[in-house]
Write an enzyme that holds these catalytic residues in place. Structure first.
Site, mmCIF file in Angstrom:
data_model
loop_
_atom_site.group_PDB
_atom_site.id
_atom_site.type_symbol
_atom_site.label_atom_id
_atom_site.label_comp_id
_atom_site.label_asym_id
_atom_site.label_seq_id
_atom_site.Cartn_x
_atom_site.Cartn_y
_atom_site.Cartn_z
ATOM 1 C CG PHE A 94 -0.284 0.446 2.508
ATOM 2 C CD1 PHE A 94 -0.136 1.797 2.809
ATOM 3 C CD2 PHE A 94 0.217 -0.485 3.412
ATOM 4 C CE1 PHE A 94 0.497 2.213 3.980
ATOM 5 C CE2 PHE A 94 0.843 -0.086 4.576
ATOM 6 C CZ PHE A 94 0.982 1.273 4.860
ATOM 7 C CE LYS A 146 -2.867 -8.460 -4.556
ATOM 8 N NZ LYS A 146 -3.295 -7.474 -3.545
ATOM 9 C CD GLU A 185 -5.588 -6.268 0.017
ATOM 10 O OE1 GLU A 185 -4.533 -5.917 -0.560
ATOM 11 O OE2 GLU A 185 -5.698 -7.329 0.638
ATOM 12 C CB CYS A 230 10.324 -0.123 2.538
ATOM 13 S SG CYS A 230 10.865 0.607 0.998
ATOM 14 C CD GLU A 261 8.336 -2.917 8.242
ATOM 15 O OE1 GLU A 261 7.682 -3.948 8.045
ATOM 16 O OE2 GLU A 261 8.844 -2.247 7.330
HETATM 17 P P1 NAD Z 1 1.502 -6.574 3.030
HETATM 18 O O1 NAD Z 1 2.549 -7.635 3.163
HETATM 19 O O2 NAD Z 1 0.368 -6.596 3.984
HETATM 20 O O3 NAD Z 1 0.845 -6.622 1.559
HETATM 21 C C1 NAD Z 1 1.644 -6.636 0.400
HETATM 22 C C2 NAD Z 1 0.872 -7.372 -0.703
HETATM 23 O O4 NAD Z 1 0.630 -8.722 -0.276
HETATM 24 C C3 NAD Z 1 -0.498 -6.755 -0.990
HETATM 25 O O5 NAD Z 1 -0.706 -6.746 -2.389
HETATM 26 C C4 NAD Z 1 -1.466 -7.676 -0.289
HETATM 27 O O6 NAD Z 1 -2.710 -7.753 -0.927
HETATM 28 C C5 NAD Z 1 -0.764 -9.020 -0.338
HETATM 29 N N1 NAD Z 1 -1.078 -9.868 0.812
HETATM 30 C C6 NAD Z 1 -1.439 -9.468 2.062
HETATM 31 N N2 NAD Z 1 -1.631 -10.521 2.851
HETATM 32 C C7 NAD Z 1 -1.416 -11.618 2.101
HETATM 33 C C8 NAD Z 1 -1.448 -13.027 2.370
HETATM 34 N N3 NAD Z 1 -1.762 -13.502 3.572
HETATM 35 N N4 NAD Z 1 -1.138 -13.875 1.375
HETATM 36 C C9 NAD Z 1 -0.809 -13.407 0.152
HETATM 37 N N5 NAD Z 1 -0.755 -12.094 -0.156
HETATM 38 C C10 NAD Z 1 -1.049 -11.212 0.799
HETATM 39 O O7 NAD Z 1 2.277 -5.175 3.063
HETATM 40 P P2 NAD Z 1 1.651 -3.720 3.144
HETATM 41 O O8 NAD Z 1 1.141 -3.507 4.524
HETATM 42 O O9 NAD Z 1 0.786 -3.465 1.997
HETATM 43 O O10 NAD Z 1 2.972 -2.820 2.931
HETATM 44 C C11 NAD Z 1 3.859 -2.495 3.948
HETATM 45 C C12 NAD Z 1 5.018 -3.458 4.023
HETATM 46 O O11 NAD Z 1 5.715 -3.471 2.779
HETATM 47 C C13 NAD Z 1 6.062 -3.035 5.060
HETATM 48 O O12 NAD Z 1 6.511 -4.195 5.719
HETATM 49 C C14 NAD Z 1 7.167 -2.410 4.236
HETATM 50 O O13 NAD Z 1 8.446 -2.443 4.819
HETATM 51 C C15 NAD Z 1 7.109 -3.287 3.019
HETATM 52 N N6 NAD Z 1 7.736 -2.621 1.887
HETATM 53 C C16 NAD Z 1 8.967 -3.035 1.516
HETATM 54 C C17 NAD Z 1 9.618 -2.416 0.462
HETATM 55 C C18 NAD Z 1 10.982 -2.877 0.050
HETATM 56 O O14 NAD Z 1 11.457 -2.395 -0.955
HETATM 57 N N7 NAD Z 1 11.640 -3.780 0.751
HETATM 58 C C19 NAD Z 1 8.997 -1.364 -0.223
HETATM 59 C C20 NAD Z 1 7.728 -0.963 0.174
HETATM 60 C C21 NAD Z 1 7.105 -1.608 1.240
#
Ligand code: NAD
Length: 500
Positions: A153, A177, A180, A285, A385
């Protein structure tokens, strides 16, 4: 559905999906708490439908000349640049970050499109003439087929752009994808591909949650998965995607340290700590969440930071303010819970963001900038985090202790050191076990022509995002050994071929 609530659906083959979703989820304006959208969530059957469209389109696109592909990329670059304000407004409306920050995000994404415009040069292979008598060897890089891009997100425009332009430039089709929580920017940017002349079906947007992700991870026509999100899901995606024979790069969470050595310019360091700690409400991140003050400078540094924090305005990102709300109510509650836990565990709460004043709706997902001092490595505000506007100061006696702290942390995304000592900085860049390092720079997000990625629990897979790693990730290399016959045939020889 109220007329104010827009339906957001998949974009398939260049058009909005016309089916009826079995499940939907709500999209909010974080600055008011209002529901603004109803998002279709894909079932496994809808995933199959979208992947088929992408797969069919990939065959012709993979054979399209580099000249034509480059023309589409240049047109796309132009369109995204022209519409960047509209895209930024969509991000602010669903994510909450302030408009200038949203615009910055689109600009960083544009850099990847610009990098991808150089694809004819980037895809050049090698050629060796005469490796054996009349035999030449050359290498080529070919597209994979259909690539899935699963994004978080916090950067609804930039993170998809880390991958999509390069995947497309390399001749692949893509299924994006998005998160959401803020899905509209991905749709807006995908629509521009059609306008840029990309054939329908090469870029598609599929909305959904775990059900959609799980189907993408097992679908036989998905050849690669680029995932960005939290560490547990990144690990899950990596393990399941690779188990099913896919190429996977899964970028995970972070705990980024900024070390301030006693000889640093403390005003510069205080500016950097505030910018990188509270920009985008800490939902980056590459945010700095652990500020490591190497004594004796902690008191002076904290006083400079609190002076700056007192001037920060938190509010609706469309107004004139520095920081917006958090993305959802549950996320705000989770981050507030960490503030309570920090107090409980004995850290000193210097600035409490729960008490802030907010220039936005009464039901917005607010939490102001928060500062803890005297944090120790066992506390949950350090180990976890938090992904919110919470900056923790750890006081340490020496450079060695600071380095040891960073290297003991399971995450390894980004880090920064502030010092005027070139020797110390050089030692740090060599010794620190982190993928991206800033020296007197707090958010060392590399330019598009370098690759973005962390170490340890911040990235699962071998390749980082964009730069040459991106080109390699989205192509398979092939080596061709050729002999064009001339009158001097070599005759029968069953020995292993050598370079004679
Ligand atoms: P998230 O892990 O909740 O979601 C990321 C994606 O995974 C979304 O598209 C979501 O729909 C999907 N998802 C969620 N739960 C799932 C499940 N159980 N099974 C399969 N898919 C699932 O992350 P978020 O809250 O959207 O974003 C924040 C996180 O992303 C933080 O941990 C941040 O550090 C990380 N991030 C990392 C980088 C990087 O470059 N390393 C960059 C941006 C964000």
């Amino acid at each position: 559905m109220s007329t104010d609530i827009k339906r957001i659906t998949h974009l398939v083959g260049g058009s909005p999906w016309t089916g009826v979703a079995e499940r939907t989820s709500k999209v909010y304006n974080p600055a008011t708490g209002d529901v603004t959208g109803e998002l279709d969530l894909a079932s496994a059957a809808t995933v199959d439908e979208v992947v088929k469209v992408a797969h069919d389109a990939s065959k012709a696109w993979g054979q399209t000349s580099l000249t034509k592909r480059t023309q589409v990329l240049f047109a796309y670059r132009q369109l995204v640049n022209e519409r960047k304000e509209q895209i930024a407004a969509l991000i602010t409306a669903e994510h909450g970050k302030v408009l200038s920050d949203a615009l910055g995000e689109v600009t960083r994404g544009l850099e990847v499109i610009e990098f991808a415009c150089g694809i004819p040069h980037l895809l050049k292979g090698g050629f060796s003439e005469g490796v054996s008598t009349k035999v030449d060897v050359y290498s080529i890089r070919q597209p994979l087929g259909v690539s899935a891009v699963i994004s978080p997100f916090n950067f609804p425009a930039m993170v998809p752009m880390w991958f999509v332009p390069i995947a497309v430039a390399c001749g692949n089709s893509v299924v994006i994808k998005p998160s959401e929580k803020d899905p509209s920017a991905a749709n807006a940017m995908a629509e521009l591909w059609k306008e840029a002349g990309l054939p329908d079906g090469v870029v598609n947007v599929l909305h959904g949650d775990k059900e959609a992700v799980d189907r993408l991870l097992e679908h036989p026509d998905i050849k690669s998965v680029s995932f960005v999100g939290s560490t547990p899901i990144a690990k899950y995606v990596y393990e399941n995607g690779t188990k099913n024979g896919k190429r996977v790069q899964a970028l995970g969470g972070a705990k980024n340290h900024m070390i301030v050595l006693p000889d640093a310019d403390l005003d510069l360091a205080a500016d950097a700590a505030v910018n990188a700690g509270f920009g985008s409400a800490g939902e980056r991140c590459m945010a700095i969440s652990a500020l490591v003050a190497v004594e004796p400078i902690a008191d002076e540094l904290i006083s400079k930071i609190t002076d700056r924090m007192a001037k920060l305005k938190t509010g609706d990102g469309t107004r004139s303010c520095d920081m917006g709300p958090l993305v959802t109510g549950p996320h705000r509650d989770k981050v507030s819970g960490y503030v309570a836990a920090g107090v409980e565990e004995g850290a000193e709460l210097v600035v409490d963001g729960r008490d802030g004043e907010f220039d936005g709706g009464a039901d917005g997902f607010w939490l102001g900038p928060t500062l803890f001092d005297k944090v120790t490595p066992e506390m949950s505000i350090y180990t976890d985090e938090i992904f919110g506007p919470v900056l923790s100061v750890l006081r340490l006696p020496s450079y060695d202790a600071a380095l040891d702290l960073v290297n003991s942390n399971p995450y390894g995304n980004g880090t920064a050191i502030f010092t005027n000592d070139g020797g110390a900085a050089r030692r740090f860049q060599n010794e620190v076990e982190v993928g991206m390092v800033g020296i007197n720079v707090p958010i060392p997000v590399p330019m598009a022509y370098y690759s973005f990625g962390g170490w340890k629990n911040s990235l699962f897979g071998d390749t980082h995002a964009h730069g040459l790693d991106g080109v390699h990730f989205f192509t398979r290399s092939k080596v061709v050994t050729s002999r064009w016959l001339d009158p001097s045939h070599g005759g029968i020889n069953l020995g292993f071929p050598t370079g004679d």
